[in-house]
Design a protein around this motif. Structure first.
Motif, PDB file in Angstrom:
ATOM      1  N   MET A  11      -5.445   3.830 -10.232  1.00 40.90           N
ATOM      2  CA  MET A  11      -5.942   2.670  -9.565  1.00 40.90           C
ATOM      3  C   MET A  11      -4.936   1.878  -8.819  1.00 40.90           C
ATOM      4  SD  MET A  11      -8.246  -0.801 -10.757  1.00 40.90           S
ATOM      5  CE  MET A  11      -9.130  -1.803  -9.221  1.00 40.90           C
ATOM      6  N   SER A  12      -4.109   1.189  -8.865  1.00 39.13           N
ATOM      7  CA  SER A  12      -2.094   0.967  -8.743  1.00 39.13           C
ATOM      8  C   SER A  12      -1.695   1.798  -7.125  1.00 39.13           C
ATOM      9  CB  SER A  12      -1.459   0.645  -9.499  1.00 39.13           C
ATOM     10  OG  SER A  12      -0.463   0.170  -9.216  1.00 39.13           O
ATOM     11  N   TRP A  13      -1.519   3.032  -7.506  1.00 37.47           N
ATOM     12  CA  TRP A  13      -1.439   3.690  -7.305  1.00 37.47           C
ATOM     13  C   TRP A  13      -2.298   4.004  -5.665  1.00 37.47           C
ATOM     14  CZ3 TRP A  13       0.115   8.073 -11.390  1.00 37.47           C
ATOM     15  CH2 TRP A  13       1.352   8.017 -11.897  1.00 37.47           C
ATOM     16  N   VAL A  14      -3.998   4.800  -5.746  1.00 37.00           N
ATOM     17  CA  VAL A  14      -4.851   4.574  -4.585  1.00 37.00           C
ATOM     18  C   VAL A  14      -4.454   4.159  -4.169  1.00 37.00           C
ATOM     19  CG1 VAL A  14      -5.702   6.774  -6.233  1.00 37.00           C
ATOM     20  CG2 VAL A  14      -6.434   4.824  -6.599  1.00 37.00           C
ATOM     21  N   LEU A  15      -4.133   2.559  -4.248  1.00 34.63           N
ATOM     22  CA  LEU A  15      -4.846   1.434  -3.986  1.00 34.63           C
ATOM     23  C   LEU A  15      -3.354   1.134  -2.492  1.00 34.63           C
ATOM     24  CD1 LEU A  15      -6.684  -1.195  -5.807  1.00 34.63           C
ATOM     25  CD2 LEU A  15      -7.758   0.471  -3.826  1.00 34.63           C
ATOM     26  N   TYR A  16      -2.120   0.758  -3.871  1.00 35.37           N
ATOM     27  CA  TYR A  16      -1.015   0.109  -2.983  1.00 35.37           C
ATOM     28  C   TYR A  16      -0.585   0.679  -3.127  1.00 35.37           C
ATOM     29  CZ  TYR A  16      -4.091  -3.251  -4.611  1.00 35.37           C
ATOM     30  OH  TYR A  16      -4.497  -5.087  -4.800  1.00 35.37           O
ATOM     31  N   HIS A  17      -0.185   2.814  -3.315  1.00 35.50           N
ATOM     32  CA  HIS A  17       0.870   3.220  -3.068  1.00 35.50           C
ATOM     33  C   HIS A  17       1.603   3.120  -1.422  1.00 35.50           C
ATOM     34  CE1 HIS A  17       2.859   7.027  -1.990  1.00 35.50           C
ATOM     35  NE2 HIS A  17       3.631   7.562  -3.899  1.00 35.50           N
ATOM     36  N   GLN A  44       2.787   4.435   1.159  1.00 26.93           N
ATOM     37  CA  GLN A  44       2.596   5.421   2.462  1.00 26.93           C
ATOM     38  C   GLN A  44       1.170   5.974   2.133  1.00 26.93           C
ATOM     39  OE1 GLN A  44       6.013   6.668  -0.004  1.00 26.93           O
ATOM     40  NE2 GLN A  44       6.380   4.939   1.565  1.00 26.93           N
ATOM     41  N   GLN A  45       0.433   6.399   0.692  1.00 28.23           N
ATOM     42  CA  GLN A  45      -1.052   7.074   1.140  1.00 28.23           C
ATOM     43  C   GLN A  45      -2.347   6.442   0.021  1.00 28.23           C
ATOM     44  OE1 GLN A  45      -1.389  10.893   0.185  1.00 28.23           O
ATOM     45  NE2 GLN A  45       1.214  11.127   0.690  1.00 28.23           N
ATOM     46  N   GLY A  46      -1.284   4.783  -0.021  1.00 31.91           N
ATOM     47  CA  GLY A  46      -2.763   4.409  -0.894  1.00 31.91           C
ATOM     48  C   GLY A  46      -3.690   3.659   0.256  1.00 31.91           C
ATOM     49  N   TYR A  47      -4.774   3.278  -0.309  1.00 33.72           N
ATOM     50  CA  TYR A  47      -5.862   2.797   0.532  1.00 33.72           C
ATOM     51  C   TYR A  47      -5.666   1.656   1.505  1.00 33.72           C
ATOM     52  CZ  TYR A  47     -10.748   1.203   1.312  1.00 33.72           C
ATOM     53  OH  TYR A  47     -11.475   0.278   2.326  1.00 33.72           O
ATOM     54  N   TYR A  48      -4.997   0.580   0.727  1.00 36.52           N
ATOM     55  CA  TYR A  48      -4.547  -0.660   2.200  1.00 36.52           C
ATOM     56  C   TYR A  48      -3.272   0.107   2.433  1.00 36.52           C
ATOM     57  CZ  TYR A  48      -8.509  -3.265  -0.547  1.00 36.52           C
ATOM     58  OH  TYR A  48      -9.217  -3.514  -1.552  1.00 36.52           O
ATOM     59  N   ALA A  49      -2.124   0.700   2.501  1.00 40.85           N
ATOM     60  CA  ALA A  49      -1.348   1.253   3.108  1.00 40.85           C
ATOM     61  C   ALA A  49      -1.339   1.704   4.435  1.00 40.85           C
ATOM     62  CB  ALA A  49      -0.126   1.551   2.100  1.00 40.85           C
ATOM     63  N   ILE A  75      -9.977  10.056  -2.610  1.00 39.86           N
ATOM     64  CA  ILE A  75      -8.786   9.106  -3.519  1.00 39.86           C
ATOM     65  C   ILE A  75      -7.885   9.045  -1.926  1.00 39.86           C
ATOM     66  CG2 ILE A  75      -6.335   9.630  -4.981  1.00 39.86           C
ATOM     67  CD1 ILE A  75      -8.915  10.355  -6.244  1.00 39.86           C
ATOM     68  N   GLY A  76      -7.713   7.431  -2.776  1.00 38.58           N
ATOM     69  CA  GLY A  76      -6.904   6.884  -1.577  1.00 38.58           C
ATOM     70  C   GLY A  76      -7.601   6.447   0.426  1.00 38.58           C
ATOM     71  N   GLN A  77      -9.018   6.538  -0.201  1.00 33.72           N
ATOM     72  CA  GLN A  77      -9.386   6.707   1.336  1.00 33.72           C
ATOM     73  C   GLN A  77     -11.049   5.653   0.759  1.00 33.72           C
ATOM     74  OE1 GLN A  77     -10.308  10.606   2.785  1.00 33.72           O
ATOM     75  NE2 GLN A  77      -8.735  10.575   3.749  1.00 33.72           N
ATOM     76  N   GLN A  78     -11.402   4.884  -0.484  1.00 35.17           N
ATOM     77  CA  GLN A  78     -11.763   4.440  -0.893  1.00 35.17           C
ATOM     78  C   GLN A  78     -11.690   2.185  -1.835  1.00 35.17           C
ATOM     79  OE1 GLN A  78     -15.034   6.362  -3.476  1.00 35.17           O
ATOM     80  NE2 GLN A  78     -12.712   6.360  -5.259  1.00 35.17           N
ATOM     81  N   ASP A  79     -12.250   2.019  -1.603  1.00 39.26           N
ATOM     82  CA  ASP A  79     -11.779   0.928  -2.213  1.00 39.26           C
ATOM     83  C   ASP A  79     -12.487   0.629  -3.388  1.00 39.26           C
ATOM     84  OD1 ASP A  79     -10.548  -1.488  -2.750  1.00 39.26           O
ATOM     85  OD2 ASP A  79     -12.473  -3.020  -2.130  1.00 39.26           O
ATOM     86  N   ILE A  80     -11.646   0.733  -4.363  1.00 44.05           N
ATOM     87  CA  ILE A  80     -11.542   0.553  -6.092  1.00 44.05           C
ATOM     88  C   ILE A  80     -11.805  -1.153  -6.991  1.00 44.05           C
ATOM     89  CG2 ILE A  80     -11.426   1.993  -7.836  1.00 44.05           C
ATOM     90  CD1 ILE A  80     -10.075   3.650  -6.673  1.00 44.05           C
ATOM     91  N   THR A  81     -12.542  -1.560  -6.882  1.00 50.37           N
ATOM     92  CA  THR A  81     -12.200  -3.072  -7.459  1.00 50.37           C
ATOM     93  C   THR A  81     -12.948  -2.830  -9.011  1.00 50.37           C
ATOM     94  OG1 THR A  81     -14.409  -3.206  -6.628  1.00 50.37           O
ATOM     95  CG2 THR A  81     -12.732  -3.703  -4.972  1.00 50.37           C
TER      96      THR A  81
END
Length: 372
Positions: free
Chosen positions: A1-7, A9-14, A270-276
């Protein structure tokens, strides 16, 4: 969850473009108009007065999205409360470089250089240095969570692995598989003990699955350490621990948002959707109490905004002369969306304080019972 949201280069929010708003995957209260930010500003100004009008009065917004809320708050305080505005020192804590760039552009266009706005890392803020308010809107729900499952009266953790075998009942898709194994930290067990939640009682079924947000406890610790005197205001969707860990909520609260639709599969887009995951407000209260915070109050967003004057705004809409009918209807719908009990109106609002030496309980306008 941390990686795919905040990576980075490739995280959702980045990665731009930012996927928040009508054209993105979800929207937040500030996207419905200036009213949310303006009413929140009313509460922040009252906090300044309760603190005896300190200079500076530091507002720390954590996770500022596209900067919409910051702009609305600052513009309103500047127009309505110039003495408070002159005291404001505005700090934004933002992990996403892409969102930080949007915030800087938004505030440059709308606020200019009329107020001090700074972007800081946590390490830039000394402990016990802030007099003011730390606040967030839909931040804690996006902090990465642990997932656990009750199996044969034991607590097991859910791990994610690459899927090297296409067969098997635990396969999620062609790339990932879930594995149940021992807990990664004893904090996961003590979390429930602190909340007095017994997942091994007969009311919970075998296979009961849920989340634990240890990152939220770490976040609360950091915030409390930085605050010398003032308030912590948290707005998010969630429940008390008793409701969160209800036996009927056997699959937890993890949700994904993609193009304004929600589902519960974090292993696609992956990396294209929000996860909460929903927020356990009881855990935030207890963690705060351990660190020296006092709970001023907990309420629903609908009641909070109504107490701050949203009802008066709704009543005033129909009395305004010369407005375009479609604009009147649009604004009325936006205001009602902020208090919709099936949506934003059911969000929780938690206000905690630190260092307020007073014999009488603190009374804040947003926590009074509004006249409906």
């Amino acid at each position: 969850m941390s990686w795919v949201l905040y990576h980075p280069q490739q995280g959702y929010y980045a990665t731009p473009p930012t996927r928040i708003g009508a054209s993105g995957d979800f929207f937040t209260a500030p996207h419905l108009g200036k009213d949310f930010g303006e009413l929140l500003a009313e509460q922040l100004v009252e906090m300044w007065e309760v603190l005896h009008q300190p200079q500076p009065f530091t507002l720390v917004e954590m996770g500022a999205g596209q900067g919409i809320l910051a702009a609305d708050i600052l513009q309103y305080i500047q127009q309505r409360y110039p003495h408070c505005f002159n005291a404001v020192d505005y700090i934004i804590i933002e992990k996403s470089a892409a969102l930080k760039a949007e915030q800087q552009q938004k505030l440059s266009d709308q606020i200019g250089s009329s107020v001090s706005v700074r972007w800081c890392e946590w390490d830039d803020i000394p402990n016990d240095s802030i007099t003011g308010c730390f606040f967030s809107n839909e931040l804690v729900d996006a902090l990465p969570v642990h997932q656990v499952v009750v199996r044969n009266r034991q607590l097991r953790e859910i791990y994610v692995s690459l899927n090297t075998h296409s067969e098997g009942n635990n396969s999620i898709n062609a790339y990932f598989t879930e594995i149940e194994a021992d807990l990664s930290t004893p904090q996961l067990q003590t979390y429930f003990e602190t909340l007095k939640i017994d997942l091994f009682s007969d009311i919970y079924s075998d296979g009961y699955r849920t989340e634990i947000n240890l990152a939220a406890l770490d976040w609360m610790t950091t915030v409390t350490n930085k605050l010398q005197q003032g308030f912590v205001l948290t707005i998010d969707y969630g429940y008390s621990a008793e409701r969160y860990y209800s036996p009927t909520r056997a699959s937890g609260t993890l949700q994904c948002y993609y193009q304004h639709r929600h589902h519960n599969n974090p292993y696609i887009h992956i990396g294209q959707q929000d996860i909460t995951a929903h927020v356990d407000f009881t855990a935030l209260e207890k963690q705060g109490e351990l660190l020296g915070l006092e709970v001023i109050g907990f309420t629903q967003q609908a009641l909070f905004l109504m107490a701050l004057g949203l009802g008066d705004r709704i009543a005033a809409i129909s009395q305004t002369q010369g407005q375009n009918l479609s604009e009147v209807l649009r604004r009325r719908e936006a205001l009602h969306s902020l208090i919709n009990p099936m949506g934003l109106g059911n969000f929780g609002v938690l206000i905690q304080s630190k260092g307020l030496a007073t014999e009488n309980p603190i009374q804040l306008k947003g926590l009074t019972i509004p006249t409906l």
